[in-house]
Enzyme design. Structure first.
Site, PDB file in Angstrom:
ATOM      1  CB  SER A  64      43.065  39.109  46.176  1.00  0.00           C
ATOM      2  OG  SER A  64      44.324  39.479  45.717  1.00  0.00           O
ATOM      3  NE  ARG A  85      49.478  31.223  38.868  1.00  0.00           N
ATOM      4  CZ  ARG A  85      48.441  31.569  39.606  1.00  0.00           C
ATOM      5  NH1 ARG A  85      48.147  32.847  39.772  1.00  0.00           N
ATOM      6  NH2 ARG A  85      47.688  30.667  40.162  1.00  0.00           N
ATOM      7  CG  ASP A 116      47.883  38.773  52.692  1.00  0.00           C
ATOM      8  OD1 ASP A 116      48.860  39.049  51.961  1.00  0.00           O
ATOM      9  OD2 ASP A 116      46.708  38.916  52.339  1.00  0.00           O
ATOM     10  CG  HIS A 132      47.194  37.301  49.102  1.00  0.00           C
ATOM     11  ND1 HIS A 132      46.363  38.224  49.695  1.00  0.00           N
ATOM     12  CD2 HIS A 132      46.818  37.240  47.800  1.00  0.00           C
ATOM     13  CE1 HIS A 132      45.524  38.710  48.785  1.00  0.00           C
ATOM     14  NE2 HIS A 132      45.772  38.122  47.633  1.00  0.00           N
ATOM     15  CG  ASP A 133      47.419  30.929  47.809  1.00  0.00           C
ATOM     16  OD1 ASP A 133      46.787  31.682  47.051  1.00  0.00           O
ATOM     17  OD2 ASP A 133      48.050  29.928  47.416  1.00  0.00           O
TER      18      ASP A 133
END
Lengths: 376, 211
Positions: free
Chosen positions: A152, A222, A316, A349-350
């Site tokens: 990232s 967040r 992602d 993405h995680d």
């Protein structure tokens, strides 16, 4: 009402560079503090150093318990004894980014007059972050890093390392990232920043004077960001339409599991992260555009001696595979030695942070191959 | 013990890949398109000191190759060659894949743009058993080499050895070396006659360069 309080401050291991750093915006930032952690031992030839670059809300505690939150290292499944980045073999360095809030110089740090930088903190870029890391690496007497690895925003730093200091990077692994922040990426960041700015506790960035933190705004930022880190499949698998403490939707209150999960993510985040730091770093990510810096992406890697490992994750959508493939093609155009895989994962993405055995095997093989080529 | 590694790799390498390896000069820059798990790349790097890189369409194979420390990207012949600069490689290899690509003629052109030499192997559709089956039964041939039904075969562009010679002639590629082999990769004795090779060779292997 119970106020959310930040975690008490701790003293992070750090190095101070009195001469500081000339930033891309033209400001000389001095002195410069870089907070960092190291794992393993630097060999006599100083040839076994691996730099790990953390993502937007990460920190230097890559492979150990985070002292504030008490949670395990954010890449403890990848970095450690016997793991893909083997701390028995390599000297691993991870620094808190410039502009961060875990001990490196940033908006939350105090200036000479004892007040925090706050919104006076100068605009920084990903390249500034990398230059700060370079000072730290130089201070160890390391001429060339065996590898620079990050996902990232960490991947953006990896690309910037290879483009700015090609002779100092033998192997580079930009993971789940892109050569620039897309309009969609910027748009999501802007929602987060707008949430912070519109929180009455933000006090135009001088919230510390009021003894407050813009917890609501930062929490919302967040929550939005967290949605972009997950795939729809991951959210569905984890939560679906499950209810919390209820058997049916009553229309009276919020009962979906996913709601309480996001709120928890938001509220735990604000205790460890500074709002001005979040604004500063998200802007640095938005400014990032490697091809604009170098004329073209291939130009950024022209005649590079660095070998690359690029990896993306199939679900992602924040940094999709097409972005990684564009990177690979630019590296091929520069005749660089590059490996590329798209890891099949439905975790979004995680996934780059999670237990993905194929990813770990591929990255581990790449690092081991680089070590072998250098005789480490 | 590099020697044992080489023996191990060579023993497990497809025989046609061994024939290809014989054509590669030491220290060469090599691109292997359709490199699988990278057996040939590993051999070329170890035994010939080659700067060996690969492209593989199958993700599992590409991941295995990368995990073995090889410079392999997930990609394919039709879409990824255009991004390499001119003359980036000494040898560009395409083994048993030409018949399965979308645009064989363009792939060959790209191979000889980015490489000084192209090494191409393909199954020969002119083999007598293929001809016999088609002529005698009137049905699509099914042999050891051509063993998938017409409705599911990935081999969408079959050609014969003589067809391939003609394409090279037309597109201005020089045939530096060629040989026909049986399915086990053993060289066959029709070295002098393309006509005989086209009848009895199950596999063909060509080394080309630009005019």
């Amino acid at each position: 009402m119970s106020l959310i309080q930040p975690f008490p401050e701790v003293d992070h291991q750090h190095a101070v560079f009195a001469d500081g750093l000339m930033l891309d915006c033209g400001v000389q930032l001095a002195p410069l503090t870089v907070a960092y952690r190291t794992y393993g031992r630097l060999n006599a030839a100083r040839s076994n150093a691996v730099l790990i670059c953390h993502a937007l809300t990460g920190d230097q505690y890559v492979a150990e318990t985070q002292p504030l939150t008490g949670k395990g290292g954010w890449w403890a499944n990848l970095v450690g004894p016997g793991l893909a980045v083997d701390t028995d073999r390599f000297f691993v360095i991870c620094a808190n980014v410039l502009g961060g809030c875990m001990g490196s110089t940033g908006p939350a740090e105090k200036r000479a007059d004892g007040t925090p930088w706050g919104t006076d903190f100068p605009t920084i870029t990903i390249r500034d972050m990398v230059r700060a890391q370079k000072l730290l690496v130089d201070s160890f007497g390391i001429g060339r890093l065996l590898a620079v690895i990050g996902g990232s925003m960490g991947g953006m730093q990896v690309l910037e390392w290879a483009a700015t200091f090609p002779q100092s990077v033998f192997a580079a692994a930009p993971i789940a990232c892109a050569s620039h922040h897309s309009a969609q990426n910027i748009a999501f960041h802007e929602v987060g920043r707008a949430a912070i700015h519109s929180d009455p506790d933000y006090y135009a960035g001088r919230y510390w004077e009021q003894g407050r933190i813009p917890a609501q705004g930062l929490g919302v930022a967040r929550m939005v960001a967290h949605i972009t880190y997950l795939s729809e499949e991951a959210l569905t698998r984890k939560f679906g339409r499950k209810l919390r403490g209820a058997n049916a939707v009553t229309f009276l209150e919020d009962v979906f599991e996913v709601q309480s999960y996001l709120r928890y993510q938001g509220s735990s985040f604000v205790r460890r992260f500074d709002a001005n730091s979040y604004l500063t770093i998200t802007r640095a990510m938005d400014y990032f555009d490697l091809s604009a810096e170098h004329g073209s992406l291939a130009q950024a890697f022209a005649k590079t001696p660095t070998r690359f490992f690029v990896a993306s994750f199939s679900s992602d959508w924040l940094f999709p595979t097409s972005e990684s493939r564009a990177l690979v093609r630019a590296m091929n155009a520069a005749a660089a030695r590059v490996s590329f895989v798209e890891i099949k994962s439905d975790k979004g993405h995680d996934a780059f942070l999670l237990d993905e055995p194929e990813f770990h095997a591929a990255l581990g093989g790449f690092v081991a191959g680089a070590a072998k080529a250098l005789g480490v | 013990m590099p020697d044992t590694t080489i023996q191990y790799v060579a023993k497990n390498m497809r025989v046609d890949l061994r024939l290809i390896a014989e054509m590669i000069t030491p220290g060469a820059r090599v691109l292997d398109i359709g490199c699988g798990d990278g057996a040939l790349l590993e051999y070329l790097a170890l035994a010939k000191g080659a700067d060996a890189r690969g492209i593989e369409i199958d993700m599992a194979e590409a991941t295995r190759a990368v995990a073995a420390g090889l410079a392999v990207i997930h990609g394919d012949a039709d879409n990824d060659l255009a991004f390499y600069p001119d003359a980036a490689f000494d040898f560009v290899i395409l083994s048993r894949t030409l018949q399965a690509v979308e645009k064989p003629r363009e792939v060959l052109r790209q191979m000889l743009r980015i490489g000084q030499h192209a090494i191409v192997s393909f199954p020969n559709f002119g083999h007598w058993a293929v001809r016999w089956q088609l002529a005698w039964t009137g049905r699509m041939p099914m042999t050891n080499t051509w063993n998938r039904g017409w409705y599911e075969t990935p081999n969408i562009h079959p050609c014969t050895i003589r067809d391939f010679f003609e394409l090279c002639e037309r597109d201005g590629f020089v045939v530096e070396e060629w040989l026909a082999a049986d399915d086990d990769g053993l060289k066959s004795p029709w070295r002098r006659s393309a006509w005989l090779a086209n009848l009895f060779g199950e596999q063909a292997l060509f080394k080309l360069r630009r005019k």
